[in-house]
Design a protein around this motif. Sequence first.
Motif, PDB file in Angstrom:
ATOM      1  N   LEU A   1     -29.204  39.177 -16.371  1.00  0.00           N
ATOM      2  CA  LEU A   1     -30.622  40.002 -15.237  1.00  0.00           C
ATOM      3  C   LEU A   1     -30.720  39.071 -14.015  1.00  0.00           C
ATOM      4  O   LEU A   1     -31.176  39.531 -12.908  1.00  0.00           O
ATOM      5  N   ARG A   2     -30.058  38.203 -13.488  1.00  0.00           N
ATOM      6  CA  ARG A   2     -30.196  37.652 -12.412  1.00  0.00           C
ATOM      7  C   ARG A   2     -29.582  38.103 -11.520  1.00  0.00           C
ATOM      8  O   ARG A   2     -29.724  38.338 -10.371  1.00  0.00           O
ATOM      9  N   ASP A   3     -28.335  39.025 -12.224  1.00  0.00           N
ATOM     10  CA  ASP A   3     -27.613  39.628 -11.337  1.00  0.00           C
ATOM     11  C   ASP A   3     -27.897  41.445 -11.332  1.00  0.00           C
ATOM     12  O   ASP A   3     -27.995  41.646  -9.511  1.00  0.00           O
ATOM     13  N   GLU A   4     -29.221  41.657 -11.721  1.00  0.00           N
ATOM     14  CA  GLU A   4     -29.553  43.197 -11.605  1.00  0.00           C
ATOM     15  C   GLU A   4     -31.049  42.638 -10.704  1.00  0.00           C
ATOM     16  O   GLU A   4     -30.684  43.373  -9.506  1.00  0.00           O
ATOM     17  N   GLU A   5     -31.566  41.553 -10.349  1.00  0.00           N
ATOM     18  CA  GLU A   5     -32.670  40.954  -9.570  1.00  0.00           C
ATOM     19  C   GLU A   5     -31.734  40.437  -8.239  1.00  0.00           C
ATOM     20  O   GLU A   5     -32.724  41.159  -7.019  1.00  0.00           O
ATOM     21  N   GLY A   6     -30.619  40.190  -8.302  1.00  0.00           N
ATOM     22  CA  GLY A   6     -29.996  39.899  -6.824  1.00  0.00           C
ATOM     23  C   GLY A   6     -29.634  41.650  -6.514  1.00  0.00           C
ATOM     24  O   GLY A   6     -30.163  41.473  -4.843  1.00  0.00           O
TER      25      GLY A   6
ATOM     26  N   LEU B   1     -27.297  34.337 -24.747  1.00  0.00           N
ATOM     27  CA  LEU B   1     -28.206  34.022 -23.962  1.00  0.00           C
ATOM     28  C   LEU B   1     -27.900  34.302 -23.042  1.00  0.00           C
ATOM     29  O   LEU B   1     -28.276  34.914 -21.315  1.00  0.00           O
ATOM     30  N   GLU B   2     -26.928  32.811 -23.093  1.00  0.00           N
ATOM     31  CA  GLU B   2     -26.310  32.994 -21.142  1.00  0.00           C
ATOM     32  C   GLU B   2     -25.596  34.407 -20.414  1.00  0.00           C
ATOM     33  O   GLU B   2     -25.828  34.554 -19.282  1.00  0.00           O
ATOM     34  N   MET B   3     -25.290  35.166 -21.681  1.00  0.00           N
ATOM     35  CA  MET B   3     -24.876  36.420 -20.891  1.00  0.00           C
ATOM     36  C   MET B   3     -26.029  37.078 -20.042  1.00  0.00           C
ATOM     37  O   MET B   3     -25.695  37.489 -19.260  1.00  0.00           O
TER      38      MET B   3
END
Length: 101
Positions: free
Chosen positions: A93-98, A86-88
Motif C-alpha cells: 500500500l505504501r508503494d502504491e501510494e508513493g 500484514l507487513e507485506m
Amino acid sequence: MTDEKEIQARRLAEKKAYRLTLTGDAAELIKTLKERSPEAWRSYVRTVEQQAKIKPKVFDVIYHTVLALFPGRDTEQVVDLIARMLEMVQQELRDEEGASE
C-alpha cells in the motif's frame, strides 16, 4: 569469544531463513485469499488501510486458509505468518501510494 560470535551468526541466519520462509508462505497465502475469497481479501485490505481490527468473519477465513495451506502449524507460527502478511500488504500500500504521487 569466537563461540559466542558463531552462536550469534547462527541465530541471525536462522532468523533470516525463518523470515524468508514466512515471506514465501505469506505470498502464497495472499494469492490464495485473492483467488478463493476475494471479498474477504478486499475487506482485509480495507482494514489494513484503515488500521482497524480485522472483522471476525474475515479473520476466520484467513485463519482457516492458513490451516488448509499449511497444516500442522502451531498458533505462534500462524500469528507470525499473519503478521508477515500484514507487513507485506502495508508495504504494498505504501508503494502504491508513493507511485501515485
